[in-house]
Design a protein around this motif. Structure first.
Motif, PDB file in Angstrom:
ATOM      1  N   GLN A   1       0.967  -1.081  -0.177  1.00 46.16           N
ATOM      2  CA  GLN A   1       0.044   0.056   0.052  1.00 46.16           C
ATOM      3  C   GLN A   1       0.715   1.325  -0.160  1.00 46.16           C
ATOM      4  N   LEU A   2       2.261   1.023  -0.128  1.00 44.46           N
ATOM      5  CA  LEU A   2       3.016   2.234   0.031  1.00 44.46           C
ATOM      6  C   LEU A   2       3.571   2.665  -1.610  1.00 44.46           C
ATOM      7  N   LYS A   3       3.492   1.374  -2.110  1.00 47.11           N
ATOM      8  CA  LYS A   3       4.092   1.779  -3.485  1.00 47.11           C
ATOM      9  C   LYS A   3       3.385   2.734  -4.287  1.00 47.11           C
ATOM     10  N   PRO A   4       1.879   3.095  -4.186  1.00 54.13           N
ATOM     11  CA  PRO A   4       1.352   4.111  -4.998  1.00 54.13           C
ATOM     12  C   PRO A   4       2.115   5.640  -4.424  1.00 54.13           C
ATOM     13  N   LEU A   5       2.175   5.537  -2.833  1.00 58.05           N
ATOM     14  CA  LEU A   5       2.703   6.870  -2.735  1.00 58.05           C
ATOM     15  C   LEU A   5       3.910   7.289  -3.041  1.00 58.05           C
ATOM     16  N   TRP A   6       5.072   6.093  -2.972  1.00 60.60           N
ATOM     17  CA  TRP A   6       6.551   6.439  -3.481  1.00 60.60           C
ATOM     18  C   TRP A   6       6.366   6.859  -4.983  1.00 60.60           C
ATOM     19  N   SER A   7       5.526   6.047  -5.989  1.00 63.21           N
ATOM     20  CA  SER A   7       5.409   6.356  -7.400  1.00 63.21           C
ATOM     21  C   SER A   7       4.854   7.906  -7.387  1.00 63.21           C
ATOM     22  N   LEU A   8       3.944   8.219  -6.505  1.00 65.95           N
ATOM     23  CA  LEU A   8       3.384   9.825  -6.569  1.00 65.95           C
ATOM     24  C   LEU A   8       4.419  10.719  -6.220  1.00 65.95           C
ATOM     25  N   VAL A   9       5.103  10.464  -5.105  1.00 63.31           N
ATOM     26  CA  VAL A   9       6.461  11.184  -5.000  1.00 63.31           C
ATOM     27  C   VAL A   9       7.231  11.343  -6.131  1.00 63.31           C
ATOM     28  N   ARG A  10       7.623  10.048  -6.693  1.00 63.15           N
ATOM     29  CA  ARG A  10       8.696  10.070  -7.847  1.00 63.15           C
ATOM     30  C   ARG A  10       8.009  11.045  -9.084  1.00 63.15           C
ATOM     31  N   ASP A  11       6.799  10.717  -9.321  1.00 61.91           N
ATOM     32  CA  ASP A  11       6.203  11.571 -10.332  1.00 61.91           C
ATOM     33  C   ASP A  11       6.327  13.143 -10.217  1.00 61.91           C
ATOM     34  N   THR A  12       5.900  13.326  -9.091  1.00 63.40           N
ATOM     35  CA  THR A  12       6.013  14.817  -8.609  1.00 63.40           C
ATOM     36  C   THR A  12       7.222  15.408  -8.609  1.00 63.40           C
ATOM     37  N   ILE A  13       8.177  14.676  -8.213  1.00 62.72           N
ATOM     38  CA  ILE A  13       9.706  15.322  -8.478  1.00 62.72           C
ATOM     39  C   ILE A  13       9.863  15.479  -9.639  1.00 62.72           C
ATOM     40  N   ALA A  14       9.845  14.466 -10.453  1.00 63.62           N
ATOM     41  CA  ALA A  14      10.201  14.177 -12.019  1.00 63.62           C
ATOM     42  C   ALA A  14       9.285  15.519 -12.861  1.00 63.62           C
ATOM     43  N   TYR A  15       8.199  15.598 -12.164  1.00 61.29           N
ATOM     44  CA  TYR A  15       7.504  16.658 -13.012  1.00 61.29           C
ATOM     45  C   TYR A  15       7.933  18.021 -12.751  1.00 61.29           C
ATOM     46  N   VAL A  16       8.342  18.396 -11.584  1.00 58.74           N
ATOM     47  CA  VAL A  16       8.929  19.771 -11.504  1.00 58.74           C
ATOM     48  C   VAL A  16      10.364  19.795 -11.965  1.00 58.74           C
ATOM     49  N   LEU A  17      11.074  18.649 -11.562  1.00 51.94           N
ATOM     50  CA  LEU A  17      12.621  18.886 -12.083  1.00 51.94           C
ATOM     51  C   LEU A  17      12.873  18.863 -13.529  1.00 51.94           C
ATOM     52  N   GLU A  18      11.985  17.902 -14.492  1.00 51.38           N
ATOM     53  CA  GLU A  18      11.910  17.882 -15.622  1.00 51.38           C
ATOM     54  C   GLU A  18      11.479  19.053 -16.478  1.00 51.38           C
ATOM     55  N   ARG A  19      10.644  19.716 -15.763  1.00 46.03           N
ATOM     56  CA  ARG A  19      10.048  21.252 -16.401  1.00 46.03           C
ATOM     57  C   ARG A  19      10.986  22.538 -16.213  1.00 46.03           C
ATOM     58  N   THR A  20      12.134  22.228 -15.320  1.00 51.92           N
ATOM     59  CA  THR A  20      12.688  23.334 -15.058  1.00 51.92           C
ATOM     60  C   THR A  20      14.265  23.243 -15.817  1.00 51.92           C
ATOM     61  N   THR A  21      14.753  24.495 -16.318  1.00 51.43           N
ATOM     62  CA  THR A  21      15.723  24.664 -17.035  1.00 51.43           C
ATOM     63  C   THR A  21      16.806  25.368 -16.317  1.00 51.43           C
ATOM     64  N   LEU A  22      18.235  25.467 -16.658  1.00 51.15           N
ATOM     65  CA  LEU A  22      18.979  26.370 -15.878  1.00 51.15           C
ATOM     66  C   LEU A  22      18.603  27.774 -16.156  1.00 51.15           C
ATOM     67  N   GLU A  23      17.894  28.086 -17.290  1.00 48.79           N
ATOM     68  CA  GLU A  23      17.547  29.483 -17.565  1.00 48.79           C
ATOM     69  C   GLU A  23      16.385  29.786 -16.842  1.00 48.79           C
ATOM     70  N   ASP A  24      15.356  28.947 -16.488  1.00 51.63           N
ATOM     71  CA  ASP A  24      14.415  29.322 -15.430  1.00 51.63           C
ATOM     72  C   ASP A  24      14.832  29.645 -14.114  1.00 51.63           C
ATOM     73  N   LEU A  25      16.200  28.866 -13.612  1.00 49.19           N
ATOM     74  CA  LEU A  25      16.754  29.356 -12.413  1.00 49.19           C
ATOM     75  C   LEU A  25      17.105  30.615 -12.432  1.00 49.19           C
ATOM     76  N   LEU A  26      18.167  31.083 -13.403  1.00 47.59           N
ATOM     77  CA  LEU A  26      18.645  32.232 -13.688  1.00 47.59           C
ATOM     78  C   LEU A  26      17.867  33.392 -13.662  1.00 47.59           C
ATOM     79  N   LEU A  27      16.668  33.054 -14.382  1.00 41.19           N
ATOM     80  CA  LEU A  27      15.558  34.120 -14.553  1.00 41.19           C
ATOM     81  C   LEU A  27      14.523  34.111 -13.250  1.00 41.19           C
ATOM     82  N   ASN A  28      14.764  33.112 -12.472  1.00 36.08           N
ATOM     83  CA  ASN A  28      13.930  33.094 -11.156  1.00 36.08           C
ATOM     84  C   ASN A  28      12.525  32.894 -11.690  1.00 36.08           C
ATOM     85  N   ARG A  29      12.407  32.049 -12.561  1.00 36.05           N
ATOM     86  CA  ARG A  29      11.072  31.364 -13.345  1.00 36.05           C
ATOM     87  C   ARG A  29      10.897  30.020 -12.505  1.00 36.05           C
ATOM     88  N   ILE A  30      10.387  30.056 -11.251  1.00 34.14           N
ATOM     89  CA  ILE A  30      10.558  28.787 -10.639  1.00 34.14           C
ATOM     90  C   ILE A  30       9.075  28.283 -10.479  1.00 34.14           C
TER      91      ILE A  30
END
Length: 148
Positions: A107-136
């Motif tokens: 019953q924990l695997k769905p939680l870990w999968s959601l955490v993984r997907d959420t982290i991936a969603y944010v990090l994969e949509r962020t570029t170095l340019e976004d950080l440099l321009l404070n577009r977080i």
């Protein structure tokens, strides 16, 4: 997923190089701006070079500079290359899945999968340019709002 000092310092170095895009910076300059020792920074920059994020220039005016434009450097990719999978547990990892004997009724695997997907969603949509321009990306309630 835990980002080690290596991942943190690599992102700091990329940010400094991005702030001086197109200009060669010495390892001493990068060290002073990131507060990372030269010895550790050398190891990190070698890895960033291996993955084609930075390039080095030899000689009296040598140093490091970005290999790619800041909008081409994906933060999720950088973290995966330096730190490994984004999943907090190997049973939920897409890139380095390892089975667990309790997985069938877990019953924990769905939680870990959601955490993984959420982290991936944010990090994969962020570029170095976004950080440099404070577009977080900001999380607000259940919606992710992109400030671009």
């Amino acid at each position: 997923m835990k980002v080690s000092s290596k991942g943190e310092y690599a992102l700091r170095a990329l940010l400094v190089l991005g702030q001086h895009q197109g200009n060669v910076m010495t390892i001493q300059e990068i060290s002073e701006k990131t507060l990372v020792s030269i010895n550790y920074l050398e190891q990190i920059l070698l890895q960033l070079k291996k993955f084609d994020y930075v390039k080095s220039k030899r000689g009296a005016k040598g140093g490091y500079l970005l290999q790619k434009n800041s909008n081409e450097i994906n933060i999720g990719e950088v973290i995966r290359n330096l730190e490994g999978p984004l999943s907090p547990m190997s049973c939920a990892s897409i890139t380095r899945y390892e089975p667990c004997p309790l997985e069938a009724g877990c019953q924990l695997k769905p939680l870990w999968s959601l955490v993984r997907d959420t982290i991936a969603y944010v990090l994969e949509r962020t570029t170095l340019e976004d950080l440099l321009l404070n577009r977080i990306n900001l999380l607000e309630g259940e919606k992710i709002i992109v400030n671009k």
